[in-house]
Design an enzyme around this catalytic site. Structure first.
Site, PDB file in Angstrom:
ATOM      1  N   GLN A 157      38.608  40.354  30.917  1.00 16.73           N
ATOM      2  CA  GLN A 157      38.156  42.023  31.798  1.00 16.73           C
ATOM      3  C   GLN A 157      38.449  42.650  31.373  1.00 16.73           C
ATOM      4  OE1 GLN A 157      38.392  42.539  36.393  1.00 16.73           O
ATOM      5  NE2 GLN A 157      40.599  43.285  35.707  1.00 16.73           N
ATOM      6  N   GLY A 162      53.615  43.383  38.594  1.00 14.96           N
ATOM      7  CA  GLY A 162      52.426  43.821  37.172  1.00 14.96           C
ATOM      8  C   GLY A 162      51.485  45.528  37.673  1.00 14.96           C
ATOM      9  N   HIS A 163      50.840  46.041  39.028  1.00 20.91           N
ATOM     10  CA  HIS A 163      50.380  46.509  39.134  1.00 20.91           C
ATOM     11  C   HIS A 163      50.800  48.104  38.501  1.00 20.91           C
ATOM     12  CE1 HIS A 163      48.291  44.146  42.124  1.00 20.91           C
ATOM     13  NE2 HIS A 163      47.132  44.713  41.389  1.00 20.91           N
ATOM     14  N   ARG A 165      47.224  36.605  43.455  1.00 22.67           N
ATOM     15  CA  ARG A 165      46.746  34.854  44.507  1.00 22.67           C
ATOM     16  C   ARG A 165      47.908  33.212  44.016  1.00 22.67           C
ATOM     17  NH1 ARG A 165      41.464  36.634  42.188  1.00 22.67           N
ATOM     18  NH2 ARG A 165      40.031  36.252  43.467  1.00 22.67           N
ATOM     19  N   MET A 198      43.079  46.026  43.554  1.00 24.09           N
ATOM     20  CA  MET A 198      42.722  44.841  44.595  1.00 24.09           C
ATOM     21  C   MET A 198      43.711  45.384  45.038  1.00 24.09           C
ATOM     22  SD  MET A 198      39.828  42.527  43.980  1.00 24.09           S
ATOM     23  CE  MET A 198      40.351  40.907  42.911  1.00 24.09           C
ATOM     24  N   HIS A 222      51.883  44.510  43.137  1.00 21.00           N
ATOM     25  CA  HIS A 222      53.574  44.083  42.707  1.00 21.00           C
ATOM     26  C   HIS A 222      53.609  44.458  41.761  1.00 21.00           C
ATOM     27  CE1 HIS A 222      50.482  42.076  39.958  1.00 21.00           C
ATOM     28  NE2 HIS A 222      49.961  41.397  40.454  1.00 21.00           N
TER      29      HIS A 222
END
Ligand code: AMP
Length: 283
Positions: free
Chosen positions: A157, A37-38, A191, A31, A35
């Site tokens: 997920q 992590g992506h 977030r 989305m 960061h």
């Protein structure tokens, strides 16, 4: 060279030549507000496949009315810098909502997942995982990858998308990648930027409590309720509003039995100020 595609046709034109050259394609859906992590997913994708496609799409159907769809961080310039600097991605697909939902949101075909979608995060986010399944299926159809790369950070997920791919007989491998964390243990998340400086200091308590439960289970404790209650209390003491802390079977997220010998996962979700944080630790 990072190639942008804004329409399904543009992405198809790019990927078709790769496919006809028998190159393997990995898809990393995001989305945005990228960061480390992506990027770790893109890095893994690079190792698994010949070509990496990332998508940036804040999917409206996975947000409930009262959730943060409007305020979700959208940072296209920063994302562009991060992707270009990384050199990990061949193409980034940034569609408008009308490209993904040509009949409009109200008339979009819906995917309904099994009961697990209403448990854990699904119990406080009704319809969330059905929304995720709908967009992931569309992104898979547009990209037609060989491999779908997802983060274990969003463990439920991951398990539900594995289920979807298997249930629909899609010939796509699903790879789950470990969670990237800040030095103090907090799982990186878009977030996290909702947290004040003071809340950010307290935020790693979620990971600390989950890690504590996992360590106790590894040490032989099998009374999971006895482990959950003090963790919930500790989080409340630190100002968290706990949604759930649960111990589940790591393979399918079914309820863990005390004498089970299967691999387990400790999952938690809690609100801290304006942010809803989730995390999990494998046992
Ligand atoms: P999002 O942009 O938050 O929807 O996440 C896109 C993908 O990145 C999902 O597969 C997430 O599980 C994954 N992801 C998010 N945060 C992390 C993290 N800290 N470490 C690894 N993967 C992550």
């Amino acid at each position: 060279m990072l190639a942008y595609a804004n329409t399904a046709q543009q992405l198809h034109d790019l990927t078709q030549s790769w496919r006809s050259g028998a190159q393997r394609i990995a898809l990393v859906p995001t989305m945005g507000n990228l960061h480390a992590g992506h990027l770790s997913l893109c890095q893994a994708a690079r190792q698994i496949a010949d070509r990496v496609v990332t998508t940036i799409f804040v999917n409206p159907t996975q947000f409930a009315e009262n959730e943060d769809f409007d305020s979700y961080p959208r940072t296209p310039e920063e994302d562009d810098d991060i992707l270009r600097d990384s050199g990990l991605v061949d193409s980034v697909f940034v569609p408008a909502a009308a490209e993904i939902y040509p009949h409009g949101l109200a008339d979009a075909a819906r995917v309904e997942l099994p009961a697990l979608a209403d448990e854990l995060c699904g119990s406080s986010r009704p319809g969330h995982f059905n929304g995720v399944a709908g967009v992931v299926l569309r992104l898979l159809n547009v990209t037609r990858p060989d491999v779908l790369v997802l983060g274990e950070k969003d463990y439920q997920q991951l398990i539900l998308m594995r289920w979807l791919v298997r249930d629909l007989g899609l010939r796509i491998a699903v790879e789950g990648m470990p969670t990237c964390r800040a030095e103090d243990g907090l799982a990186l998340s878009s977030r996290n930027r909702y947290l004040s400086a003071e809340e950010r200091q307290r935020a790693p308590v979620l990971f600390r409590e989950l890690t504590g439960i996992a360590a106790a289970i590894r040490a032989g404790e099998r009374d999971f309720d006895k482990l959950r209650q003090p963790a919930i209390a500790a989080l409340a003491d630190h100002g968290f509003d706990v949604d759930y802390i649960e111990v589940r079977d790591a393979a399918d997220l079914s309820r863990a039995h005390r004498d089970a010998e299967t691999e387990l996962v400790v999952l938690g979700a809690a609100r801290l100020g304006p942010a809803r944080l989730i995390d999990n630790v494998r046992v």
